[in-house]
Design a protein around this motif. Structure first.
Motif, PDB file in Angstrom:
ATOM      1  N   GLU A   1       0.805  -1.225   0.000  1.00 33.15           N
ATOM      2  CA  GLU A   1       0.000   0.000   0.000  1.00 33.15           C
ATOM      3  C   GLU A   1       0.841   1.279   0.000  1.00 33.15           C
ATOM      4  OE1 GLU A   1       0.287  -1.779   4.078  1.00 33.15           O
ATOM      5  OE2 GLU A   1      -0.619  -2.491   2.239  1.00 33.15           O
ATOM      6  N   ASN A   2       2.124   1.194   0.319  1.00 28.72           N
ATOM      7  CA  ASN A   2       2.987   2.370   0.291  1.00 28.72           C
ATOM      8  C   ASN A   2       3.411   2.769  -1.119  1.00 28.72           C
ATOM      9  OD1 ASN A   2       3.044   2.737   3.093  1.00 28.72           O
ATOM     10  ND2 ASN A   2       4.648   1.213   3.311  1.00 28.72           N
ATOM     11  N   PHE A   3       3.134   1.928  -2.110  1.00 28.97           N
ATOM     12  CA  PHE A   3       3.663   2.175  -3.456  1.00 28.97           C
ATOM     13  C   PHE A   3       2.579   2.230  -4.532  1.00 28.97           C
ATOM     14  CE2 PHE A   3       7.053  -0.061  -1.092  1.00 28.97           C
ATOM     15  CZ  PHE A   3       7.938   0.995  -1.016  1.00 28.97           C
ATOM     16  N   ARG A   4       1.430   2.739  -4.204  1.00 31.31           N
ATOM     17  CA  ARG A   4       0.318   2.782  -5.166  1.00 31.31           C
ATOM     18  C   ARG A   4       0.432   3.907  -6.184  1.00 31.31           C
ATOM     19  NH1 ARG A   4      -3.888  -0.640  -3.720  1.00 31.31           N
ATOM     20  NH2 ARG A   4      -3.758  -1.415  -1.612  1.00 31.31           N
ATOM     21  N   VAL A   5       1.237   4.940  -5.933  1.00 28.57           N
ATOM     22  CA  VAL A   5       1.236   6.123  -6.809  1.00 28.57           C
ATOM     23  C   VAL A   5       2.621   6.470  -7.358  1.00 28.57           C
ATOM     24  CG1 VAL A   5      -0.808   7.156  -5.764  1.00 28.57           C
ATOM     25  CG2 VAL A   5       1.448   7.657  -4.813  1.00 28.57           C
ATOM     26  N   TYR A   6       3.419   5.481  -7.652  1.00 29.57           N
ATOM     27  CA  TYR A   6       4.776   5.750  -8.131  1.00 29.57           C
ATOM     28  C   TYR A   6       4.974   5.260  -9.567  1.00 29.57           C
ATOM     29  CZ  TYR A   6       5.685   7.260  -3.430  1.00 29.57           C
ATOM     30  OH  TYR A   6       5.640   7.947  -2.242  1.00 29.57           O
ATOM     31  N   GLU A   7       6.192   5.489 -10.088  1.00 29.68           N
ATOM     32  CA  GLU A   7       6.486   5.239 -11.508  1.00 29.68           C
ATOM     33  C   GLU A   7       6.267   3.795 -11.953  1.00 29.68           C
ATOM     34  OE1 GLU A   7       9.054   8.712 -10.321  1.00 29.68           O
ATOM     35  OE2 GLU A   7       8.584   6.788  -9.438  1.00 29.68           O
ATOM     36  N   PHE A   8       6.460   2.859 -11.056  1.00 32.56           N
ATOM     37  CA  PHE A   8       6.340   1.447 -11.400  1.00 32.56           C
ATOM     38  C   PHE A   8       5.222   0.810 -10.579  1.00 32.56           C
ATOM     39  CE2 PHE A   8      10.748   2.680 -12.256  1.00 32.56           C
ATOM     40  CZ  PHE A   8      10.843   2.324 -13.588  1.00 32.56           C
ATOM     41  N   PRO A   9       4.652  -0.285 -11.052  1.00 37.69           N
ATOM     42  CA  PRO A   9       3.546  -0.941 -10.333  1.00 37.69           C
ATOM     43  C   PRO A   9       3.974  -1.397  -8.935  1.00 37.69           C
ATOM     44  CG  PRO A   9       3.849  -1.913 -12.510  1.00 37.69           C
ATOM     45  CD  PRO A   9       4.992  -0.983 -12.290  1.00 37.69           C
ATOM     46  N   PRO A  10       3.032  -1.422  -7.996  1.00 36.29           N
ATOM     47  CA  PRO A  10       3.363  -1.810  -6.617  1.00 36.29           C
ATOM     48  C   PRO A  10       4.142  -3.128  -6.469  1.00 36.29           C
ATOM     49  CG  PRO A  10       1.181  -0.881  -6.670  1.00 36.29           C
ATOM     50  CD  PRO A  10       1.627  -1.002  -8.107  1.00 36.29           C
ATOM     51  N   PRO A  11       3.813  -4.198  -7.210  1.00 33.14           N
ATOM     52  CA  PRO A  11       4.611  -5.419  -7.017  1.00 33.14           C
ATOM     53  C   PRO A  11       6.093  -5.217  -7.350  1.00 33.14           C
ATOM     54  CG  PRO A  11       2.583  -5.943  -8.179  1.00 33.14           C
ATOM     55  CD  PRO A  11       2.676  -4.448  -8.119  1.00 33.14           C
ATOM     56  N   VAL A  12       6.374  -4.413  -8.364  1.00 34.39           N
ATOM     57  CA  VAL A  12       7.758  -4.117  -8.738  1.00 34.39           C
ATOM     58  C   VAL A  12       8.420  -3.309  -7.622  1.00 34.39           C
ATOM     59  CG1 VAL A  12       9.210  -2.849 -10.378  1.00 34.39           C
ATOM     60  CG2 VAL A  12       7.268  -4.198 -11.211  1.00 34.39           C
ATOM     61  N   MET A  13       7.702  -2.318  -7.117  1.00 31.84           N
ATOM     62  CA  MET A  13       8.241  -1.460  -6.067  1.00 31.84           C
ATOM     63  C   MET A  13       8.478  -2.229  -4.767  1.00 31.84           C
ATOM     64  SD  MET A  13       8.650   1.594  -7.376  1.00 31.84           S
ATOM     65  CE  MET A  13       8.524   2.887  -6.138  1.00 31.84           C
ATOM     66  N   VAL A  14       7.581  -3.152  -4.437  1.00 38.26           N
ATOM     67  CA  VAL A  14       7.735  -3.948  -3.211  1.00 38.26           C
ATOM     68  C   VAL A  14       9.004  -4.789  -3.285  1.00 38.26           C
ATOM     69  CG1 VAL A  14       6.762  -5.888  -1.905  1.00 38.26           C
ATOM     70  CG2 VAL A  14       5.297  -3.970  -2.578  1.00 38.26           C
ATOM     71  N   LYS A  15       9.210  -5.434  -4.417  1.00 39.78           N
ATOM     72  CA  LYS A  15      10.414  -6.262  -4.566  1.00 39.78           C
ATOM     73  C   LYS A  15      11.660  -5.391  -4.538  1.00 39.78           C
ATOM     74  CE  LYS A  15      12.529 -10.014  -6.998  1.00 39.78           C
ATOM     75  NZ  LYS A  15      12.341 -11.132  -7.865  1.00 39.78           N
ATOM     76  N   ALA A  16      11.639  -4.282  -5.262  1.00 37.48           N
ATOM     77  CA  ALA A  16      12.786  -3.378  -5.279  1.00 37.48           C
ATOM     78  C   ALA A  16      13.057  -2.818  -3.883  1.00 37.48           C
ATOM     79  CB  ALA A  16      12.553  -2.249  -6.271  1.00 37.48           C
ATOM     80  N   CYS A  17      12.004  -2.540  -3.134  1.00 39.37           N
ATOM     81  CA  CYS A  17      12.140  -2.020  -1.776  1.00 39.37           C
ATOM     82  C   CYS A  17      12.876  -3.021  -0.887  1.00 39.37           C
ATOM     83  CB  CYS A  17      10.764  -1.694  -1.193  1.00 39.37           C
ATOM     84  SG  CYS A  17      10.829  -0.943   0.459  1.00 39.37           S
ATOM     85  N   GLY A  18      12.493  -4.281  -0.980  1.00 40.67           N
ATOM     86  CA  GLY A  18      13.171  -5.301  -0.178  1.00 40.67           C
ATOM     87  C   GLY A  18      14.655  -5.367  -0.474  1.00 40.67           C
ATOM     88  N   VAL A  19      14.999  -5.314  -1.752  1.00 45.18           N
ATOM     89  CA  VAL A  19      16.405  -5.355  -2.159  1.00 45.18           C
ATOM     90  C   VAL A  19      17.120  -4.087  -1.688  1.00 45.18           C
ATOM     91  CG1 VAL A  19      17.964  -5.337  -4.155  1.00 45.18           C
ATOM     92  CG2 VAL A  19      15.985  -6.871  -4.136  1.00 45.18           C
ATOM     93  N   PHE A  20      16.520  -2.936  -1.986  1.00 48.87           N
ATOM     94  CA  PHE A  20      17.129  -1.653  -1.645  1.00 48.87           C
ATOM     95  C   PHE A  20      17.327  -1.512  -0.134  1.00 48.87           C
ATOM     96  CE2 PHE A  20      16.521   2.778  -0.289  1.00 48.87           C
ATOM     97  CZ  PHE A  20      17.651   3.346  -0.854  1.00 48.87           C
ATOM     98  N   MET A  21      16.288  -1.762   0.643  1.00 49.37           N
ATOM     99  CA  MET A  21      16.384  -1.593   2.095  1.00 49.37           C
ATOM    100  C   MET A  21      17.330  -2.613   2.720  1.00 49.37           C
ATOM    101  SD  MET A  21      14.833   1.141   2.879  1.00 49.37           S
ATOM    102  CE  MET A  21      14.496   1.121   4.645  1.00 49.37           C
TER     103      MET A  21
END
Length: 169
Positions: free
Chosen positions: A85-105
């Motif tokens: 739910e934190n990534f609903r309004v960004y450049e890439f779809p939420p599933p992409v952002m969730v995975k990238a977030c896990g890697v990045f963080m």
């Protein structure tokens, strides 16, 4: 009867082998069923850059004014930052952002937490630049305007639907 004993040992070994193979097949089947639809197989540089900026923005939003922000508030917010739910309004779809977030963080949690905790008088964009360009360098050489172009992918119930911009919903 030594041959009967050997036969029983072979039979038990064969049963263990068959059970092991069945367990492996079930594990692979369940893993593929539980895999989240729409998740990218690989996290690209553009995804990491976008998620870096999004994480900084969301953490600042969740932890309140910089003057009242504490390290414990930031740490608490970091724990849940990679939620869908934190990534609903960004450049890439939420599933992409969730995975990238896990890697990045996983790689940069300390740098992000420290920069957000010590925001001071810096703007949200200045903190994002500090984290994403200077500290982690995940946005170095990345042009998100170009990276996010292409057909828009719509998601419903965490699964991609439709074919792009011109398809009617």
């Amino acid at each position: 009867r030594p041959s009967s004993k050997r036969s029983d040992q072979c039979s038990m070994a064969m049963q263990r082998f068959v059970l092991s193979v069945l367990a492996l097949v079930l594990l692979v089947t369940f893993a593929s069923v539980l895999a989240q639809p729409g998740m990218p197989k690989k996290v690209k540089k553009e995804h990491k850059c976008s998620v870096c900026k999004a994480v900084v923005k969301e953490l600042i939003k969740k932890t309140g004014p910089a003057k009242k922000r504490t390290e414990s508030k930031v740490i608490e917010a970091v724990d849940d930052i990679c939620e869908f739910e934190n990534f609903r309004v960004y450049e890439f779809p939420p599933p992409v952002m969730v995975k990238a977030c896990g890697v990045f963080m996983g790689d940069h949690e300390d740098a992000v937490s420290e920069a957000v905790t010590k925001q001071g008088t810096k703007t949200e964009d200045e903190v994002a630049d500090e984290v994403c360009m200077k500290r982690t360098k995940v946005c170095k050489g990345i042009n998100l305007d170009e990276a996010s172009k292409g057909p828009t992918q719509v998601y419903m119930d965490n699964s991609p639907i439709g074919g792009g911009d011109d398809e009617e919903l």
